[in-house]
Write a protein that holds these residues in place. Structure first.
Motif, PDB file in Angstrom:
ATOM      1  N   ILE A   1       6.924   7.127  10.685  1.00 40.15           N
ATOM      2  CA  ILE A   1       6.226   7.695   9.535  1.00 40.15           C
ATOM      3  C   ILE A   1       6.725   7.081   8.232  1.00 40.15           C
ATOM      4  CG2 ILE A   1       5.683   9.819   8.272  1.00 40.15           C
ATOM      5  CD1 ILE A   1       4.466   9.761  11.064  1.00 40.15           C
ATOM      6  N   ILE A   2       8.018   7.149   7.992  1.00 39.52           N
ATOM      7  CA  ILE A   2       8.567   6.716   6.710  1.00 39.52           C
ATOM      8  C   ILE A   2       8.503   5.198   6.542  1.00 39.52           C
ATOM      9  CG2 ILE A   2      10.642   6.677   5.277  1.00 39.52           C
ATOM     10  CD1 ILE A   2       9.203   9.363   5.494  1.00 39.52           C
ATOM     11  N   ALA A   3       8.961   4.446   7.514  1.00 38.85           N
ATOM     12  CA  ALA A   3       8.996   2.979   7.379  1.00 38.85           C
ATOM     13  C   ALA A   3       7.611   2.391   7.106  1.00 38.85           C
ATOM     14  CB  ALA A   3       9.637   2.359   8.611  1.00 38.85           C
ATOM     15  N   PRO A   4       6.550   2.772   7.820  1.00 34.79           N
ATOM     16  CA  PRO A   4       5.232   2.199   7.501  1.00 34.79           C
ATOM     17  C   PRO A   4       4.725   2.586   6.113  1.00 34.79           C
ATOM     18  CG  PRO A   4       5.214   3.093   9.709  1.00 34.79           C
ATOM     19  CD  PRO A   4       6.509   3.511   9.087  1.00 34.79           C
ATOM     20  N   LEU A   5       5.105   3.770   5.631  1.00 33.58           N
ATOM     21  CA  LEU A   5       4.650   4.175   4.300  1.00 33.58           C
ATOM     22  C   LEU A   5       5.185   3.259   3.210  1.00 33.58           C
ATOM     23  CD1 LEU A   5       4.846   8.069   4.299  1.00 33.58           C
ATOM     24  CD2 LEU A   5       2.815   6.633   4.193  1.00 33.58           C
ATOM     25  N   LEU A   6       6.326   2.657   3.449  1.00 37.14           N
ATOM     26  CA  LEU A   6       6.910   1.786   2.433  1.00 37.14           C
ATOM     27  C   LEU A   6       6.125   0.491   2.232  1.00 37.14           C
ATOM     28  CD1 LEU A   6      10.687   2.305   3.222  1.00 37.14           C
ATOM     29  CD2 LEU A   6       9.316   3.376   1.438  1.00 37.14           C
ATOM     30  N   PHE A   7       5.214   0.196   3.142  1.00 42.53           N
ATOM     31  CA  PHE A   7       4.379  -1.000   2.992  1.00 42.53           C
ATOM     32  C   PHE A   7       3.226  -0.796   2.015  1.00 42.53           C
ATOM     33  CE2 PHE A   7       6.223  -1.963   7.215  1.00 42.53           C
ATOM     34  CZ  PHE A   7       6.801  -3.178   6.875  1.00 42.53           C
ATOM     35  N   PHE A   8       2.950   0.449   1.663  1.00 42.68           N
ATOM     36  CA  PHE A   8       1.861   0.747   0.738  1.00 42.68           C
ATOM     37  C   PHE A   8       2.411   0.800  -0.692  1.00 42.68           C
ATOM     38  CE2 PHE A   8       0.430   2.626   4.753  1.00 42.68           C
ATOM     39  CZ  PHE A   8      -0.788   1.957   4.888  1.00 42.68           C
ATOM     40  N   PRO A   9       1.937  -0.060  -1.563  1.00 46.18           N
ATOM     41  CA  PRO A   9       2.472  -0.114  -2.927  1.00 46.18           C
ATOM     42  C   PRO A   9       2.350   1.200  -3.693  1.00 46.18           C
ATOM     43  CG  PRO A   9       1.065  -1.998  -2.505  1.00 46.18           C
ATOM     44  CD  PRO A   9       0.949  -1.091  -1.324  1.00 46.18           C
ATOM     45  N   ILE A  10       1.342   1.996  -3.370  1.00 47.91           N
ATOM     46  CA  ILE A  10       1.169   3.249  -4.113  1.00 47.91           C
ATOM     47  C   ILE A  10       2.364   4.182  -3.928  1.00 47.91           C
ATOM     48  CG2 ILE A  10      -0.086   4.485  -2.313  1.00 47.91           C
ATOM     49  CD1 ILE A  10      -1.882   5.418  -4.822  1.00 47.91           C
ATOM     50  N   VAL A  11       3.045   4.069  -2.815  1.00 47.31           N
ATOM     51  CA  VAL A  11       4.191   4.943  -2.535  1.00 47.31           C
ATOM     52  C   VAL A  11       5.338   4.629  -3.482  1.00 47.31           C
ATOM     53  CG1 VAL A  11       5.927   5.541  -0.808  1.00 47.31           C
ATOM     54  CG2 VAL A  11       3.544   5.295  -0.136  1.00 47.31           C
ATOM     55  N   TRP A  12       5.646   3.376  -3.679  1.00 46.48           N
ATOM     56  CA  TRP A  12       6.803   3.049  -4.508  1.00 46.48           C
ATOM     57  C   TRP A  12       6.452   2.673  -5.947  1.00 46.48           C
ATOM     58  CZ3 TRP A  12       6.222  -2.221  -5.280  1.00 46.48           C
ATOM     59  CH2 TRP A  12       5.593  -2.934  -4.269  1.00 46.48           C
ATOM     60  N   GLN A  13       5.149   2.574  -6.255  1.00 49.34           N
ATOM     61  CA  GLN A  13       4.747   2.318  -7.638  1.00 49.34           C
ATOM     62  C   GLN A  13       4.353   3.592  -8.383  1.00 49.34           C
ATOM     63  OE1 GLN A  13       1.643  -0.588  -7.352  1.00 49.34           O
ATOM     64  NE2 GLN A  13       3.057  -2.304  -7.171  1.00 49.34           N
ATOM     65  N   ALA A  14       4.045   4.638  -7.660  1.00 52.16           N
ATOM     66  CA  ALA A  14       3.648   5.903  -8.290  1.00 52.16           C
ATOM     67  C   ALA A  14       4.865   6.555  -8.944  1.00 52.16           C
ATOM     68  CB  ALA A  14       3.057   6.836  -7.234  1.00 52.16           C
ATOM     69  N   PRO A  15       4.662   7.359  -9.959  1.00 50.69           N
ATOM     70  CA  PRO A  15       5.779   8.066 -10.578  1.00 50.69           C
ATOM     71  C   PRO A  15       6.475   8.976  -9.561  1.00 50.69           C
ATOM     72  CG  PRO A  15       3.803   8.259 -11.927  1.00 50.69           C
ATOM     73  CD  PRO A  15       3.403   7.601 -10.648  1.00 50.69           C
ATOM     74  N   ALA A  16       7.778   8.995  -9.631  1.00 49.49           N
ATOM     75  CA  ALA A  16       8.562   9.787  -8.674  1.00 49.49           C
ATOM     76  C   ALA A  16       8.245  11.266  -8.744  1.00 49.49           C
ATOM     77  CB  ALA A  16      10.053   9.551  -8.915  1.00 49.49           C
ATOM     78  N   VAL A  17       7.804  11.738  -9.888  1.00 47.71           N
ATOM     79  CA  VAL A  17       7.457  13.150 -10.045  1.00 47.71           C
ATOM     80  C   VAL A  17       6.346  13.548  -9.075  1.00 47.71           C
ATOM     81  CG1 VAL A  17       6.483  14.826 -11.668  1.00 47.71           C
ATOM     82  CG2 VAL A  17       8.167  13.178 -12.454  1.00 47.71           C
ATOM     83  N   TYR A  18       5.469  12.611  -8.762  1.00 49.73           N
ATOM     84  CA  TYR A  18       4.359  12.889  -7.850  1.00 49.73           C
ATOM     85  C   TYR A  18       4.685  12.481  -6.417  1.00 49.73           C
ATOM     86  CZ  TYR A  18       1.851  13.185 -12.256  1.00 49.73           C
ATOM     87  OH  TYR A  18       1.460  13.511 -13.517  1.00 49.73           O
ATOM     88  N   SER A  19       5.215  11.305  -6.258  1.00 55.39           N
ATOM     89  CA  SER A  19       5.380  10.774  -4.901  1.00 55.39           C
ATOM     90  C   SER A  19       6.490  11.458  -4.112  1.00 55.39           C
ATOM     91  CB  SER A  19       5.612   9.263  -4.946  1.00 55.39           C
ATOM     92  OG  SER A  19       6.807   8.966  -5.629  1.00 55.39           O
TER      93      SER A  19
END
Length: 131
Positions: A67-85
């Motif tokens: 679950i976690i490792a594949p999510l890191l391939f999506f830029p929206i996960v690490w480019q979104a503000p931490a308050v939301y993501s």
């Protein structure tokens, strides 16, 4: 190597479904992660299988890698503000982990049933056994 006493795959799949690994009919859990003492259908002793920390380790391993490792391939996960993501990711992770944990614990108990493991076998792995 442990000798398989019962067929492994049917017992594990019954456990994954939350059913008694012996008959596949009775409920394995009487509460969320509380294993029933005996199967209500076949009267098999379910309390004798020590599913201590193994299911939790397997759950963390699977959820982390699948679950976690594949999510890191999506830029929206690490480019979104931490308050939301962060709250969204942690909430999703918690729900997936809690849902998977009961199924994995059932599969673990099914595996222990198939291998013929018992609660008294766990004392072989404690510090007291060396005395």
């Amino acid at each position: 190597m442990a000798e398989i006493v019962h067929p492994l795959l049917p017992a594990v799949f019954r456990g994954l479904k939350g059913r008694c690994p012996a008959c596949g009919e009775g409920k394995l859990f009487w509460r969320y992660l509380k294993v029933s003492d005996r199967c209500p259908k076949c009267d098999h002793d379910l309390a004798r299988y020590p599913a201590d920390d193994g299911p939790a380790y397997v759950t963390i391993l699977l959820v982390g890698h699948l679950i976690i490792a594949p999510l890191l391939f999506f830029p929206i996960v690490w480019q979104a503000p931490a308050v939301y993501s962060v709250p969204i990711l942690l909430g999703t992770l918690a729900v997936v982990t809690l849902v998977a944990l009961s199924s994995i614990k059932g599969g673990w108990i099914g595996m222990m049933y198939a291998l013929g493991s018992k609660d008294r076998d766990s004392r072989l792995h404690t510090a007291d056994a060396a005395d």
